[in-house]
Motif scaffolding. Structure first.
Motif, PDB file in Angstrom:
ATOM      1  N   TYR A 179      51.664  45.582  37.933  1.00  0.00           N
ATOM      2  CA  TYR A 179      52.703  45.336  38.929  1.00  0.00           C
ATOM      3  C   TYR A 179      52.070  45.377  40.306  1.00  0.00           C
ATOM      4  O   TYR A 179      51.323  46.308  40.621  1.00  0.00           O
ATOM      5  CB  TYR A 179      53.791  46.416  38.865  1.00  0.00           C
ATOM      6  N   VAL A 180      52.375  44.385  41.138  1.00  0.00           N
ATOM      7  CA  VAL A 180      51.845  44.347  42.495  1.00  0.00           C
ATOM      8  C   VAL A 180      53.019  44.352  43.463  1.00  0.00           C
ATOM      9  O   VAL A 180      53.865  43.461  43.423  1.00  0.00           O
ATOM     10  CB  VAL A 180      50.966  43.096  42.724  1.00  0.00           C
ATOM     11  N   ASP A 181      53.064  45.375  44.312  1.00  0.00           N
ATOM     12  CA  ASP A 181      54.035  45.453  45.398  1.00  0.00           C
ATOM     13  C   ASP A 181      53.538  44.439  46.429  1.00  0.00           C
ATOM     14  O   ASP A 181      52.682  44.734  47.252  1.00  0.00           O
ATOM     15  CB  ASP A 181      54.048  46.884  45.943  1.00  0.00           C
ATOM     16  N   ALA A 182      54.045  43.207  46.339  1.00  0.00           N
ATOM     17  CA  ALA A 182      53.380  42.062  46.945  1.00  0.00           C
ATOM     18  C   ALA A 182      53.638  41.838  48.428  1.00  0.00           C
ATOM     19  O   ALA A 182      52.844  41.167  49.078  1.00  0.00           O
ATOM     20  CB  ALA A 182      53.743  40.794  46.166  1.00  0.00           C
ATOM     21  N   ASP A 183      54.725  42.347  48.974  1.00  0.00           N
ATOM     22  CA  ASP A 183      54.965  42.142  50.403  1.00  0.00           C
ATOM     23  C   ASP A 183      53.822  42.784  51.192  1.00  0.00           C
ATOM     24  O   ASP A 183      53.545  43.965  51.049  1.00  0.00           O
ATOM     25  CB  ASP A 183      56.297  42.770  50.822  1.00  0.00           C
ATOM     26  N   ALA A 184      53.128  41.990  51.973  1.00  0.00           N
ATOM     27  CA  ALA A 184      52.019  42.447  52.823  1.00  0.00           C
ATOM     28  C   ALA A 184      50.823  42.993  52.037  1.00  0.00           C
ATOM     29  O   ALA A 184      50.012  43.732  52.571  1.00  0.00           O
ATOM     30  CB  ALA A 184      52.503  43.484  53.836  1.00  0.00           C
ATOM     31  N   CYS A 185      50.687  42.649  50.778  1.00  0.00           N
ATOM     32  CA  CYS A 185      49.549  43.109  49.977  1.00  0.00           C
ATOM     33  C   CYS A 185      48.331  42.230  50.277  1.00  0.00           C
ATOM     34  O   CYS A 185      48.374  41.019  50.049  1.00  0.00           O
ATOM     35  CB  CYS A 185      49.887  43.046  48.487  1.00  0.00           C
ATOM     36  N   PRO A 186      47.230  42.827  50.737  1.00  0.00           N
ATOM     37  CA  PRO A 186      46.054  42.033  51.099  1.00  0.00           C
ATOM     38  C   PRO A 186      45.113  41.724  49.934  1.00  0.00           C
ATOM     39  O   PRO A 186      44.086  41.078  50.137  1.00  0.00           O
ATOM     40  CB  PRO A 186      45.355  42.927  52.131  1.00  0.00           C
ATOM     41  N   VAL A 187      45.433  42.178  48.731  1.00  0.00           N
ATOM     42  CA  VAL A 187      44.496  42.032  47.605  1.00  0.00           C
ATOM     43  C   VAL A 187      45.112  41.292  46.415  1.00  0.00           C
ATOM     44  O   VAL A 187      44.788  41.570  45.267  1.00  0.00           O
ATOM     45  CB  VAL A 187      43.928  43.409  47.167  1.00  0.00           C
ATOM     46  N   LYS A 188      45.972  40.329  46.695  1.00  0.00           N
ATOM     47  CA  LYS A 188      46.619  39.574  45.613  1.00  0.00           C
ATOM     48  C   LYS A 188      45.590  38.836  44.757  1.00  0.00           C
ATOM     49  O   LYS A 188      45.656  38.877  43.528  1.00  0.00           O
ATOM     50  CB  LYS A 188      47.635  38.592  46.186  1.00  0.00           C
ATOM     51  N   ASP A 189      44.655  38.136  45.400  1.00  0.00           N
ATOM     52  CA  ASP A 189      43.654  37.369  44.650  1.00  0.00           C
ATOM     53  C   ASP A 189      42.805  38.280  43.764  1.00  0.00           C
ATOM     54  O   ASP A 189      42.499  37.955  42.622  1.00  0.00           O
ATOM     55  CB  ASP A 189      42.742  36.579  45.589  1.00  0.00           C
ATOM     56  N   GLU A 190      42.448  39.432  44.287  1.00  0.00           N
ATOM     57  CA  GLU A 190      41.642  40.377  43.513  1.00  0.00           C
ATOM     58  C   GLU A 190      42.436  40.919  42.325  1.00  0.00           C
ATOM     59  O   GLU A 190      41.890  41.069  41.225  1.00  0.00           O
ATOM     60  CB  GLU A 190      41.169  41.534  44.413  1.00  0.00           C
ATOM     61  N   ALA A 191      43.716  41.200  42.540  1.00  0.00           N
ATOM     62  CA  ALA A 191      44.562  41.687  41.444  1.00  0.00           C
ATOM     63  C   ALA A 191      44.655  40.630  40.345  1.00  0.00           C
ATOM     64  O   ALA A 191      44.602  40.963  39.155  1.00  0.00           O
ATOM     65  CB  ALA A 191      45.956  42.051  41.966  1.00  0.00           C
ATOM     66  N   ILE A 192      44.767  39.375  40.726  1.00  0.00           N
ATOM     67  CA  ILE A 192      44.825  38.295  39.739  1.00  0.00           C
ATOM     68  C   ILE A 192      43.525  38.231  38.947  1.00  0.00           C
ATOM     69  O   ILE A 192      43.549  38.146  37.710  1.00  0.00           O
ATOM     70  CB  ILE A 192      45.116  36.939  40.423  1.00  0.00           C
ATOM     71  N   ARG A 193      42.395  38.276  39.647  1.00  0.00           N
ATOM     72  CA  ARG A 193      41.098  38.206  38.947  1.00  0.00           C
ATOM     73  C   ARG A 193      40.954  39.309  37.906  1.00  0.00           C
ATOM     74  O   ARG A 193      40.575  39.063  36.765  1.00  0.00           O
ATOM     75  CB  ARG A 193      39.939  38.297  39.949  1.00  0.00           C
ATOM     76  N   VAL A 194      41.264  40.527  38.296  1.00  0.00           N
ATOM     77  CA  VAL A 194      41.109  41.662  37.378  1.00  0.00           C
ATOM     78  C   VAL A 194      42.157  41.592  36.263  1.00  0.00           C
ATOM     79  O   VAL A 194      41.839  41.796  35.094  1.00  0.00           O
ATOM     80  CB  VAL A 194      41.168  43.005  38.135  1.00  0.00           C
ATOM     81  N   GLY A 195      43.402  41.290  36.614  1.00  0.00           N
ATOM     82  CA  GLY A 195      44.457  41.196  35.613  1.00  0.00           C
ATOM     83  C   GLY A 195      44.169  40.129  34.571  1.00  0.00           C
ATOM     84  O   GLY A 195      44.349  40.351  33.366  1.00  0.00           O
ATOM     85  N   GLU A 196      43.716  38.965  35.013  1.00  0.00           N
ATOM     86  CA  GLU A 196      43.397  37.893  34.067  1.00  0.00           C
ATOM     87  C   GLU A 196      42.203  38.261  33.190  1.00  0.00           C
ATOM     88  O   GLU A 196      42.181  37.951  32.010  1.00  0.00           O
ATOM     89  CB  GLU A 196      43.146  36.578  34.812  1.00  0.00           C
ATOM     90  N   ARG A 197      41.227  38.941  33.768  1.00  0.00           N
ATOM     91  CA  ARG A 197      40.071  39.369  32.977  1.00  0.00           C
ATOM     92  C   ARG A 197      40.505  40.312  31.852  1.00  0.00           C
ATOM     93  O   ARG A 197      39.969  40.282  30.750  1.00  0.00           O
ATOM     94  CB  ARG A 197      39.026  40.037  33.877  1.00  0.00           C
ATOM     95  N   HIS A 198      41.517  41.126  32.128  1.00  0.00           N
ATOM     96  CA  HIS A 198      42.016  42.071  31.123  1.00  0.00           C
ATOM     97  C   HIS A 198      43.157  41.490  30.288  1.00  0.00           C
ATOM     98  O   HIS A 198      43.708  42.184  29.434  1.00  0.00           O
ATOM     99  CB  HIS A 198      42.455  43.375  31.800  1.00  0.00           C
ATOM    100  N   LYS A 199      43.534  40.247  30.588  1.00  0.00           N
ATOM    101  CA  LYS A 199      44.574  39.539  29.831  1.00  0.00           C
ATOM    102  C   LYS A 199      45.903  40.299  29.803  1.00  0.00           C
ATOM    103  O   LYS A 199      46.527  40.466  28.758  1.00  0.00           O
ATOM    104  CB  LYS A 199      44.092  39.227  28.419  1.00  0.00           C
TER     105      LYS A 199
END
Length: 151
Positions: A3-23
């Protein structure tokens, strides 16, 4: 689930990379629409306007084996209490034994800003913060995977 508290989150791309790597499913929760890449694991959740709507949505769902990315200390406290693992965008993990202190410091800083004793909102987000976040999220995702397997 990540879960990403997305308003004003500066690390969305990084969260996607790690989340996708872990499926794992990645849920970006915000009060308004935001541009996100398409992906079968990525879900955009738009909650009604309101100061705590996104926080409440995440806190009601996050539990054992889940990971929450947030800078919001009260939200992190609620999620940790429910058994989720939480990490800030600067890479600092929220630990159950230290969450009370972090809440107290947050409340003190809020009070000091309100009475004009401090004016700045904190240090700027840096490349070191981004790097620390990536490392900590990777570690946290591995820990969450072990917890989920034990469910």
């Amino acid at each position: 689930v990540l879960y990403v508290d997305a308003d004003a989150c500066p690390v969305k791309d990084e969260a996607i990379r790690v989340g996708e790597r872990h499926k794992v499913a990645i849920r970006f929760v915000s009060n308004s629409w935001m541009r996100l890449p398409d992906g079968e694991l990525i879900e955009r959740v738009i909650v009604p306007e309101g100061p705590d709507e996104a926080d409440n949505w995440i806190a009601e769902r996050a539990g054992k084996g889940d990971v929450v990315v947030t800078a919001d200390v009260p939200l992190a406290a609620r999620c940790v209490k429910a058994g989720a693992l939480a990490v800030s965008p600067t890479g600092k993990p929220f630990r159950e034994e230290a969450i009370g202190l972090r809440l107290a410091v947050r409340d003190l800083n809020t009070h000091l800003r309100e009475i004009g004793e401090i004016r700045e909102s904190g240090p700027a987000f840096t490349k070191a913060d981004r790097s620390r976040f990536l490392n900590q999220l990777e570690t946290t995702m591995r820990a969450a995977k072990r917890i989920a397997e034990d469910k």
